[in-house]
Design a protein around this motif. Sequence first.
Motif, PDB file in Angstrom:
ATOM      1  N   GLY A   1       0.837  -1.195   0.000  1.00 35.26           N
ATOM      2  CA  GLY A   1       0.000   0.000   0.000  1.00 35.26           C
ATOM      3  C   GLY A   1       0.877   1.251   0.000  1.00 35.26           C
ATOM      4  N   VAL A   2       0.240   2.372  -0.110  1.00 36.62           N
ATOM      5  CA  VAL A   2       0.984   3.639  -0.184  1.00 36.62           C
ATOM      6  C   VAL A   2       1.541   4.002   1.190  1.00 36.62           C
ATOM      7  CG1 VAL A   2      -0.376   4.470  -2.143  1.00 36.62           C
ATOM      8  CG2 VAL A   2      -1.081   5.047   0.208  1.00 36.62           C
ATOM      9  N   ALA A   3       2.377   5.015   1.218  1.00 34.89           N
ATOM     10  CA  ALA A   3       2.959   5.500   2.472  1.00 34.89           C
ATOM     11  C   ALA A   3       1.851   5.854   3.461  1.00 34.89           C
ATOM     12  CB  ALA A   3       3.831   6.721   2.198  1.00 34.89           C
ATOM     13  N   GLY A   4       2.055   5.479   4.706  1.00 34.75           N
ATOM     14  CA  GLY A   4       1.111   5.825   5.761  1.00 34.75           C
ATOM     15  C   GLY A   4      -0.072   4.898   5.901  1.00 34.75           C
ATOM     16  N   SER A   5      -0.141   3.875   5.080  1.00 34.88           N
ATOM     17  CA  SER A   5      -1.306   2.983   5.138  1.00 34.88           C
ATOM     18  C   SER A   5      -1.227   2.004   6.317  1.00 34.88           C
ATOM     19  CB  SER A   5      -1.472   2.218   3.817  1.00 34.88           C
ATOM     20  OG  SER A   5      -0.300   1.507   3.487  1.00 34.88           O
ATOM     21  N   GLY A   6      -0.091   1.980   6.991  1.00 34.74           N
ATOM     22  CA  GLY A   6       0.027   1.117   8.171  1.00 34.74           C
ATOM     23  C   GLY A   6       0.750  -0.189   7.900  1.00 34.74           C
ATOM     24  N   LYS A   7       1.501  -0.237   6.808  1.00 36.18           N
ATOM     25  CA  LYS A   7       2.160  -1.492   6.421  1.00 36.18           C
ATOM     26  C   LYS A   7       3.066  -2.035   7.532  1.00 36.18           C
ATOM     27  CE  LYS A   7       4.127   0.399   2.826  1.00 36.18           C
ATOM     28  NZ  LYS A   7       3.546   1.753   2.881  1.00 36.18           N
ATOM     29  N   THR A   8       3.941  -1.169   8.053  1.00 37.73           N
ATOM     30  CA  THR A   8       4.898  -1.645   9.052  1.00 37.73           C
ATOM     31  C   THR A   8       4.184  -2.084  10.317  1.00 37.73           C
ATOM     32  OG1 THR A   8       6.648  -0.244   8.172  1.00 37.73           O
ATOM     33  CG2 THR A   8       6.898  -0.971  10.446  1.00 37.73           C
ATOM     34  N   THR A   9       3.217  -1.284  10.754  1.00 38.69           N
ATOM     35  CA  THR A   9       2.465  -1.594  11.967  1.00 38.69           C
ATOM     36  C   THR A   9       1.762  -2.942  11.832  1.00 38.69           C
ATOM     37  OG1 THR A   9       2.082   0.779  12.242  1.00 38.69           O
ATOM     38  CG2 THR A   9       0.654  -0.710  13.496  1.00 38.69           C
TER      39      THR A   9
ATOM     40  N   GLY B   1       0.638  12.314  11.602  1.00 39.23           N
ATOM     41  CA  GLY B   1       0.684  11.968  13.017  1.00 39.23           C
ATOM     42  C   GLY B   1       1.921  11.190  13.420  1.00 39.23           C
ATOM     43  N   ARG B   2       2.765  10.885  12.451  1.00 37.90           N
ATOM     44  CA  ARG B   2       3.945  10.061  12.706  1.00 37.90           C
ATOM     45  C   ARG B   2       5.184  10.965  12.750  1.00 37.90           C
ATOM     46  NH1 ARG B   2       5.194   5.799   8.030  1.00 37.90           N
ATOM     47  NH2 ARG B   2       5.478   7.707   6.858  1.00 37.90           N
ATOM     48  N   ALA B   3       5.999  10.801  13.782  1.00 43.98           N
ATOM     49  CA  ALA B   3       7.176  11.670  13.927  1.00 43.98           C
ATOM     50  C   ALA B   3       8.439  10.954  13.452  1.00 43.98           C
ATOM     51  CB  ALA B   3       7.329  12.075  15.389  1.00 43.98           C
ATOM     52  N   GLY B   4       9.385  11.720  12.925  1.00 44.99           N
ATOM     53  CA  GLY B   4      10.732  11.211  12.663  1.00 44.99           C
ATOM     54  C   GLY B   4      10.877  10.262  11.503  1.00 44.99           C
ATOM     55  N   HIS B   5       9.925  10.230  10.597  1.00 49.10           N
ATOM     56  CA  HIS B   5      10.028   9.331   9.439  1.00 49.10           C
ATOM     57  C   HIS B   5      10.431  10.144   8.211  1.00 49.10           C
ATOM     58  CE1 HIS B   5       8.947   6.354   6.389  1.00 49.10           C
ATOM     59  NE2 HIS B   5       8.867   5.461   7.357  1.00 49.10           N
ATOM     60  N   PHE B   6      11.264   9.512   7.339  1.00 50.00           N
ATOM     61  CA  PHE B   6      11.747  10.263   6.168  1.00 50.00           C
ATOM     62  C   PHE B   6      10.645  10.576   5.159  1.00 50.00           C
ATOM     63  CE2 PHE B   6      11.523   6.759   3.265  1.00 50.00           C
ATOM     64  CZ  PHE B   6      11.868   5.611   3.993  1.00 50.00           C
TER      65      PHE B   6
ATOM     66  N   ARG C   1      -8.678  -0.704  14.241  1.00 50.51           N
ATOM     67  CA  ARG C   1      -7.414  -0.783  14.972  1.00 50.51           C
ATOM     68  C   ARG C   1      -6.517  -1.839  14.320  1.00 50.51           C
ATOM     69  NH1 ARG C   1     -10.413  -2.109  19.696  1.00 50.51           N
ATOM     70  NH2 ARG C   1      -9.239  -4.053  19.589  1.00 50.51           N
ATOM     71  N   PRO C   2      -5.190  -1.680  14.466  1.00 56.91           N
ATOM     72  CA  PRO C   2      -4.279  -2.660  13.851  1.00 56.91           C
ATOM     73  C   PRO C   2      -4.577  -4.109  14.218  1.00 56.91           C
ATOM     74  CG  PRO C   2      -3.039  -0.739  14.576  1.00 56.91           C
ATOM     75  CD  PRO C   2      -4.456  -0.529  15.063  1.00 56.91           C
ATOM     76  N   ASP C   3      -4.893  -4.378  15.472  1.00 59.20           N
ATOM     77  CA  ASP C   3      -5.136  -5.781  15.849  1.00 59.20           C
ATOM     78  C   ASP C   3      -6.391  -6.333  15.177  1.00 59.20           C
ATOM     79  OD1 ASP C   3      -6.420  -3.923  17.713  1.00 59.20           O
ATOM     80  OD2 ASP C   3      -7.177  -5.711  18.709  1.00 59.20           O
ATOM     81  N   GLN C   4      -7.367  -5.450  14.936  1.00 60.50           N
ATOM     82  CA  GLN C   4      -8.575  -5.899  14.232  1.00 60.50           C
ATOM     83  C   GLN C   4      -8.275  -6.161  12.749  1.00 60.50           C
ATOM     84  OE1 GLN C   4     -10.962  -2.503  15.390  1.00 60.50           O
ATOM     85  NE2 GLN C   4     -12.132  -3.742  16.851  1.00 60.50           N
ATOM     86  N   ILE C   5      -7.426  -5.304  12.180  1.00 62.44           N
ATOM     87  CA  ILE C   5      -7.016  -5.525  10.781  1.00 62.44           C
ATOM     88  C   ILE C   5      -6.314  -6.875  10.657  1.00 62.44           C
ATOM     89  CG2 ILE C   5      -5.503  -4.687   8.939  1.00 62.44           C
ATOM     90  CD1 ILE C   5      -6.010  -1.835   9.979  1.00 62.44           C
ATOM     91  N   VAL C   6      -5.462  -7.174  11.611  1.00 62.50           N
ATOM     92  CA  VAL C   6      -4.738  -8.453  11.569  1.00 62.50           C
ATOM     93  C   VAL C   6      -5.704  -9.627  11.723  1.00 62.50           C
ATOM     94  CG1 VAL C   6      -2.978  -9.861  12.733  1.00 62.50           C
ATOM     95  CG2 VAL C   6      -2.543  -7.441  12.264  1.00 62.50           C
TER      96      VAL C   6
HETATM   97  N1  ATP Z   1      -4.963   0.866  12.003  1.00 65.58           N
HETATM   98  C1  ATP Z   1      -4.372   1.953  12.507  1.00 65.58           C
HETATM   99  N2  ATP Z   1      -5.058   2.784  13.314  1.00 65.58           N
HETATM  100  C2  ATP Z   1      -4.469   3.893  13.806  1.00 65.58           C
HETATM  101  N3  ATP Z   1      -3.202   4.273  13.543  1.00 65.58           N
HETATM  102  C3  ATP Z   1      -2.476   3.487  12.745  1.00 65.58           C
HETATM  103  C4  ATP Z   1      -3.005   2.285  12.185  1.00 65.58           C
HETATM  104  N4  ATP Z   1      -2.062   1.709  11.428  1.00 65.58           N
HETATM  105  C5  ATP Z   1      -0.976   2.507  11.511  1.00 65.58           C
HETATM  106  N5  ATP Z   1      -1.205   3.563  12.290  1.00 65.58           N
HETATM  107  C6  ATP Z   1      -0.296   4.681  12.552  1.00 65.58           C
HETATM  108  O1  ATP Z   1      -0.174   5.371  11.305  1.00 65.58           O
HETATM  109  C7  ATP Z   1       1.173   5.761  11.067  1.00 65.58           C
HETATM  110  C8  ATP Z   1       1.652   5.123   9.776  1.00 65.58           C
HETATM  111  O2  ATP Z   1       1.774   3.731   9.984  1.00 65.58           O
HETATM  112  P1  ATP Z   1       3.019   2.927   9.397  1.00 65.58           P
HETATM  113  O3  ATP Z   1       4.301   3.636   9.662  1.00 65.58           O
HETATM  114  O4  ATP Z   1       2.896   1.528   9.893  1.00 65.58           O
HETATM  115  O5  ATP Z   1       2.670   3.006   7.841  1.00 65.58           O
HETATM  116  P2  ATP Z   1       3.518   2.528   6.578  1.00 65.58           P
HETATM  117  O6  ATP Z   1       2.561   2.158   5.516  1.00 65.58           O
HETATM  118  O7  ATP Z   1       4.512   1.498   6.991  1.00 65.58           O
HETATM  119  O8  ATP Z   1       4.250   3.844   6.164  1.00 65.58           O
HETATM  120  P3  ATP Z   1       5.520   4.060   5.188  1.00 65.58           P
HETATM  121  O9  ATP Z   1       5.279   3.322   3.943  1.00 65.58           O
HETATM  122  O10 ATP Z   1       5.555   5.525   4.976  1.00 65.58           O
HETATM  123  O11 ATP Z   1       6.725   3.547   5.943  1.00 65.58           O
HETATM  124  C9  ATP Z   1       1.964   5.362  12.309  1.00 65.58           C
HETATM  125  O12 ATP Z   1       2.030   6.467  13.194  1.00 65.58           O
HETATM  126  C10 ATP Z   1       1.117   4.241  12.915  1.00 65.58           C
HETATM  127  O13 ATP Z   1       1.280   4.150  14.308  1.00 65.58           O
END
Ligand code: ATP
Length: 215
Positions: A35-43, A142-147, A177-182
């Motif tokens: 997915g695109v940046a910020g979609s929560g992939k890493t989480t 809402g995310r700090a310190g990311h490039f 929430r992330p745990d629900q997505i999982v």
């Molecule tokens: N389901 C969620 N509900 C609320 N906040 C979330 C959820 N998933 C991720 N976040 C928050 O959203 C931000 C982006 O998540 P994350 O860094 O995992 O995205 P990413 O897709 O890996 O981003 P990138 O591709 O830019 O590295 C983080 O601050 C994370 O804590």
Amino acid sequence: MDTDVTETEMFSTQTTNGTPGGGADRAPRAIVVMGVAGSGKTTVAALLAGRLGASFAEGDDFHSPANVAKMAAGRPLDDDDRWPWLRGIRDWFAKELSEGRSAVVPCSALRRGYRELLETAGDVRFVHLTGSHDLLRARIQGRAGHFMKPEMLDSQLAALEPLQDDEAGFAVDITPRPDQIVDDILRLLDRPDAPPAAGSDPEPTTVPTTESEDR
Ligand SMILES: Nc1ncnc2c1ncn2[C@@H]1O[C@H](COP(=O)(O)OP(=O)(O)OP(=O)(O)O)[C@@H](O)[C@H]1O
Ligand SMILES: O=C(O)[C@H](O)[C@@H](O)[C@H](O)[C@H](O)CO
């Protein structure tokens, strides 16, 4: 198909080792949380790997320093920047699978051609995290310190070729929430009508080539 494997160990990666078979009584598989940046992939990918007992590697750690510098400067990557990065991830997947471990990597995998390269690792599934522009932007802000800065979101969405019905995987909404997505992902990964991955055993002949409810 690209078969260059020389970049695999070029960059240090944050990895955790899973258990053989991914902790379940099944053949090992590779899962790309895309997915695109910020979609929560890493989480989501880190949680998913933990729940599966699978290995985990951070997709961004396979980028060259030049790629990271380019993104941090607000310049989108192009194909030439991305191929070596994708080959590194593909090669890590292939190694994990060959050693009997399931593996999970967060990787944008924005274009179908990128996913086709990743699939050359073997049994590879894709989980596409999808959400609205406003929500994605808010998550990046809402995310700090990311490039990766919010200004890059539009270029990411422009490059995105969403996962298609004939690809091995499914889309999930990022609102919960992330745990629900999982929980959703674990349910969908093992449902009987899932399309086969390119590198998996072709035996299940009744598998439909399209699916509808998850896009
Ligand atoms: N389901 C969620 N509900 C609320 N906040 C979330 C959820 N998933 C991720 N976040 C928050 O959203 C931000 C982006 O998540 P994350 O860094 O995992 O995205 P990413 O897709 O890996 O981003 P990138 O591709 O830019 O590295 C983080 O601050 C994370 O804590
Ligand atoms: O394909 C791309 O344009 C990039 O690789 C990005 O997607 C990053 O890897 C990541 O998402 C950074 O936050």
